[in-house]
Write an enzyme that holds these catalytic residues in place. Structure first.
Site, PDB file in Angstrom:
ATOM      1  N   GLN A  90       0.851  -1.197   0.000  1.00 29.79           N
ATOM      2  CA  GLN A  90       0.000   0.000   0.000  1.00 29.79           C
ATOM      3  C   GLN A  90       0.882   1.241   0.000  1.00 29.79           C
ATOM      4  O   GLN A  90       0.397   2.353  -0.090  1.00 29.79           O
ATOM      5  CB  GLN A  90      -0.876   0.010   1.257  1.00 29.79           C
ATOM      6  CG  GLN A  90      -1.870  -1.136   1.308  1.00 29.79           C
ATOM      7  CD  GLN A  90      -2.461  -1.271   2.713  1.00 29.79           C
ATOM      8  OE1 GLN A  90      -3.421  -0.609   3.062  1.00 29.79           O
ATOM      9  NE2 GLN A  90      -1.883  -2.138   3.514  1.00 29.79           N
ATOM     10  N   ASN A  91       2.187   1.025   0.126  1.00 28.11           N
ATOM     11  CA  ASN A  91       3.096   2.167   0.257  1.00 28.11           C
ATOM     12  C   ASN A  91       3.377   2.806  -1.097  1.00 28.11           C
ATOM     13  O   ASN A  91       3.485   2.127  -2.117  1.00 28.11           O
ATOM     14  CB  ASN A  91       4.409   1.731   0.916  1.00 28.11           C
ATOM     15  CG  ASN A  91       4.175   1.211   2.319  1.00 28.11           C
ATOM     16  OD1 ASN A  91       3.112   1.447   2.887  1.00 28.11           O
ATOM     17  ND2 ASN A  91       5.141   0.518   2.879  1.00 28.11           N
ATOM     18  N   ASP A  93       6.026   4.924  -1.331  1.00 29.42           N
ATOM     19  CA  ASP A  93       7.362   5.518  -1.155  1.00 29.42           C
ATOM     20  C   ASP A  93       8.449   4.936  -2.044  1.00 29.42           C
ATOM     21  O   ASP A  93       9.554   5.506  -2.125  1.00 29.42           O
ATOM     22  CB  ASP A  93       7.781   5.459   0.324  1.00 29.42           C
ATOM     23  CG  ASP A  93       7.776   4.034   0.907  1.00 29.42           C
ATOM     24  OD1 ASP A  93       8.003   3.072   0.159  1.00 29.42           O
ATOM     25  OD2 ASP A  93       7.549   3.908   2.135  1.00 29.42           O
ATOM     26  N   HIS A 108      -1.674   1.495  -4.088  1.00 27.31           N
ATOM     27  CA  HIS A 108      -2.050   2.906  -3.959  1.00 27.31           C
ATOM     28  C   HIS A 108      -1.159   3.823  -4.789  1.00 27.31           C
ATOM     29  O   HIS A 108      -1.089   5.021  -4.514  1.00 27.31           O
ATOM     30  CB  HIS A 108      -2.057   3.310  -2.474  1.00 27.31           C
ATOM     31  CG  HIS A 108      -3.103   2.582  -1.680  1.00 27.31           C
ATOM     32  ND1 HIS A 108      -3.111   2.500  -0.314  1.00 27.31           N
ATOM     33  CD2 HIS A 108      -4.210   1.896  -2.095  1.00 27.31           C
ATOM     34  CE1 HIS A 108      -4.167   1.790   0.086  1.00 27.31           C
ATOM     35  NE2 HIS A 108      -4.839   1.411  -0.972  1.00 27.31           N
ATOM     36  N   GLY A 174       2.839  -4.415   8.944  1.00 25.88           N
ATOM     37  CA  GLY A 174       2.812  -2.966   9.150  1.00 25.88           C
ATOM     38  C   GLY A 174       1.649  -2.228   8.521  1.00 25.88           C
ATOM     39  O   GLY A 174       1.821  -1.125   8.021  1.00 25.88           O
ATOM     40  N   THR A 175       0.470  -2.840   8.583  1.00 30.80           N
ATOM     41  CA  THR A 175      -0.711  -2.096   8.115  1.00 30.80           C
ATOM     42  C   THR A 175      -1.790  -2.119   9.193  1.00 30.80           C
ATOM     43  O   THR A 175      -1.978  -3.127   9.867  1.00 30.80           O
ATOM     44  CB  THR A 175      -1.267  -2.648   6.783  1.00 30.80           C
ATOM     45  OG1 THR A 175      -2.467  -1.924   6.456  1.00 30.80           O
ATOM     46  CG2 THR A 175      -1.590  -4.130   6.829  1.00 30.80           C
ATOM     47  N   SER A 176      -2.497  -0.976   9.308  1.00 29.59           N
ATOM     48  CA  SER A 176      -3.587  -0.900  10.284  1.00 29.59           C
ATOM     49  C   SER A 176      -4.828  -1.620   9.756  1.00 29.59           C
ATOM     50  O   SER A 176      -5.787  -1.825  10.497  1.00 29.59           O
ATOM     51  CB  SER A 176      -3.921   0.563  10.593  1.00 29.59           C
ATOM     52  OG  SER A 176      -4.323   1.219   9.412  1.00 29.59           O
ATOM     53  N   ASN A 200       3.060  -6.902  13.376  1.00 25.97           N
ATOM     54  CA  ASN A 200       2.643  -5.549  13.754  1.00 25.97           C
ATOM     55  C   ASN A 200       2.765  -5.429  15.269  1.00 25.97           C
ATOM     56  O   ASN A 200       2.270  -6.297  15.980  1.00 25.97           O
ATOM     57  CB  ASN A 200       1.177  -5.320  13.313  1.00 25.97           C
ATOM     58  CG  ASN A 200       0.789  -3.854  13.304  1.00 25.97           C
ATOM     59  OD1 ASN A 200       1.133  -3.112  14.222  1.00 25.97           O
ATOM     60  ND2 ASN A 200       0.061  -3.438  12.284  1.00 25.97           N
ATOM     61  N   GLU A 202       1.185  -3.556  17.080  1.00 22.81           N
ATOM     62  CA  GLU A 202      -0.162  -3.253  17.614  1.00 22.81           C
ATOM     63  C   GLU A 202      -1.180  -4.255  17.080  1.00 22.81           C
ATOM     64  O   GLU A 202      -1.002  -4.834  16.016  1.00 22.81           O
ATOM     65  CB  GLU A 202      -0.619  -1.852  17.165  1.00 22.81           C
ATOM     66  CG  GLU A 202       0.343  -0.717  17.445  1.00 22.81           C
ATOM     67  CD  GLU A 202       0.407  -0.360  18.908  1.00 22.81           C
ATOM     68  OE1 GLU A 202      -0.594  -0.604  19.614  1.00 22.81           O
ATOM     69  OE2 GLU A 202       1.468   0.145  19.341  1.00 22.81           O
TER      70      GLU A 202
HETATM   71  N1  APR Z   1       6.832  -2.465  12.163  1.00 29.29           N
HETATM   72  C1  APR Z   1       5.636  -2.970  11.792  1.00 29.29           C
HETATM   73  N2  APR Z   1       4.483  -2.298  11.916  1.00 29.29           N
HETATM   74  C2  APR Z   1       4.525  -1.076  12.456  1.00 29.29           C
HETATM   75  C3  APR Z   1       5.727  -0.479  12.877  1.00 29.29           C
HETATM   76  C4  APR Z   1       6.934  -1.244  12.714  1.00 29.29           C
HETATM   77  N3  APR Z   1       8.125  -0.771  13.082  1.00 29.29           N
HETATM   78  N4  APR Z   1       5.444   0.750  13.367  1.00 29.29           N
HETATM   79  C5  APR Z   1       4.125   0.925  13.252  1.00 29.29           C
HETATM   80  N5  APR Z   1       3.551  -0.169  12.701  1.00 29.29           N
HETATM   81  C6  APR Z   1       2.149  -0.404  12.365  1.00 29.29           C
HETATM   82  C7  APR Z   1       1.138   0.350  13.208  1.00 29.29           C
HETATM   83  O1  APR Z   1       0.861  -0.366  14.405  1.00 29.29           O
HETATM   84  C8  APR Z   1      -0.060   0.433  12.279  1.00 29.29           C
HETATM   85  O2  APR Z   1      -0.911  -0.686  12.441  1.00 29.29           O
HETATM   86  O3  APR Z   1       1.941   0.097  11.055  1.00 29.29           O
HETATM   87  C9  APR Z   1       0.559   0.368  10.868  1.00 29.29           C
HETATM   88  C10 APR Z   1       0.446   1.648  10.064  1.00 29.29           C
HETATM   89  O4  APR Z   1      -0.902   1.932   9.812  1.00 29.29           O
HETATM   90  P1  APR Z   1      -1.354   3.146   8.875  1.00 29.29           P
HETATM   91  O5  APR Z   1      -0.660   4.384   9.277  1.00 29.29           O
HETATM   92  O6  APR Z   1      -2.836   3.180   8.868  1.00 29.29           O
HETATM   93  O7  APR Z   1      -0.764   2.729   7.445  1.00 29.29           O
HETATM   94  P2  APR Z   1      -1.412   1.792   6.324  1.00 29.29           P
HETATM   95  O8  APR Z   1      -2.163   0.659   6.942  1.00 29.29           O
HETATM   96  O9  APR Z   1      -0.340   1.464   5.367  1.00 29.29           O
HETATM   97  O10 APR Z   1      -2.439   2.798   5.647  1.00 29.29           O
HETATM   98  C11 APR Z   1      -3.209   2.339   4.574  1.00 29.29           C
HETATM   99  O11 APR Z   1      -4.074   4.539   4.298  1.00 29.29           O
HETATM  100  O12 APR Z   1      -4.196   6.858   3.967  1.00 29.29           O
HETATM  101  C12 APR Z   1      -3.949   5.651   3.429  1.00 29.29           C
HETATM  102  O13 APR Z   1      -3.196   5.462   1.278  1.00 29.29           O
HETATM  103  C13 APR Z   1      -2.719   5.468   2.604  1.00 29.29           C
HETATM  104  O14 APR Z   1      -1.728   3.378   1.910  1.00 29.29           O
HETATM  105  C14 APR Z   1      -2.219   4.113   3.009  1.00 29.29           C
HETATM  106  C15 APR Z   1      -3.452   3.468   3.615  1.00 29.29           C
END
Ligand code: APR
Length: 232
Positions: A90-91, A93, A108, A174-176, A200, A202
């Site tokens: 989803q990144n 970067d 994305h 690493g995705t929420s 993750n 969390e």
């Molecule tokens: N290693 C693994 N996971 C981690 C770490 C780490 N070091 N640090 C944080 N996290 C986890 C957090 O606990 C969280 O669950 O990474 C997740 C990040 O979640 P989001 O910020 O919601 O990112 P993501 O899930 O990629 O977002 C999805 O949202 O706005 C949009 O388009 C954007 O692609 C993105 C999409």
């Protein structure tokens, strides 16, 4: 590893945290400091393209100053040694590719591609700041990323679904898991019988779906899972 034929790495912003790139949600997240309705949707771009570009220019410069971390590197090495490995991210970067990964499915889009609002032309561009915000078609370039409310590209979804159908090991890192349709992908892999691991620190709304959970950072977990690819 020998037991698995086709591995899928499904990644989110948490993977790039250890490179210094903030996540979107949670403390210090991008959407805590910036209202996405002003910076990351088509309506905002149509209203004030310069403001939206200022935000993306800043993000491009910040991302450019970061380097892939050991999690990106291990994933790229796994792919090199196990050719039937697919990376779905989803990144936006581009850090998977900078670590050497190939054929990354970018659900994305990418902050390093521009799309002409008029012709739909897409070009790669790594300038920081972007020199020309307007294309030759008397129109704006826009970042080729999926903003809130934008549809995902059909061929991208199909490529992801194709990998999910074949995969027997699915690692979700690493995705929420709150943004759809991306967040459906783990369930699709499970329905197809894949072994599943969530990495993750969390809990997420879909944590209970996974057979295995590793509640640490991406790099720590991947070093444990793939010690053979962990560069000392
Ligand atoms: N290693 C693994 N996971 C981690 C770490 C780490 N070091 N640090 C944080 N996290 C986890 C957090 O606990 C969280 O669950 O990474 C997740 C990040 O979640 P989001 O910020 O919601 O990112 P993501 O899930 O990629 O977002 C999805 O949202 O706005 C949009 O388009 C954007 O692609 C993105 C999409």
């Amino acid at each position: 590893m020998k037991d698995f034929q086709h591995i899928v790495f499904f990644t989110g912003a948490g993977l790039s945290v250890e490179s210094g790139i903030p996540t979107y949600r949670g403390q210090g997240g991008v959407w805590e400091n910036y209202d996405y309705q002003e910076y990351a949707c088509q309506e905002a771009f149509e209203k004030d393209p310069e403001k939206v570009w200022d935000f993306h220019d800043k993000r491009r410069a910040m991302i450019k100053s970061c380097v892939p971390n050991s999690a990106h590197e291990i994933i790229a090495k796994v792919q090199q040694h196990h050719p039937r490995t697919t990376i779905i991210t989803q990144n936006i970067d581009g850090l998977h590719q900078r670590a050497g990964a190939q054929d990354v499915i970018e659900l994305h889009g990418s902050i390093w591609r521009l799309r002409c609002s008029n012709s739909g032309d897409i070009v790669e561009n790594f300038e920081t700041p972007l020199k020309q915000r307007r294309s030759n078609h008397d129109s704006w370039w826009r970042p080729d990323i999926v903003w809130f409310g934008d549809p995902l590209r059909e061929e991208t979804i199909n490529a992801a679904l194709n990998a999910l159908q074949k995969c027997d090991l699915f690692l979700c890192i690493g995705t929420s898991a709150v943004v759809y349709p991306a967040a459906q992908m783990p369930q699709i892999a499970i329905n197809n019988g894949a072994e599943t691991i969530e990495i993750n620190p969390e809990e997420t709304p879909i944590s209970n779906l996974f057979k295995h959970r590793i509640k640490t950072s991406a790099s720590l977990a991947l070093k444990e899972l793939f010690p053979e690819y962990n560069k000392q």
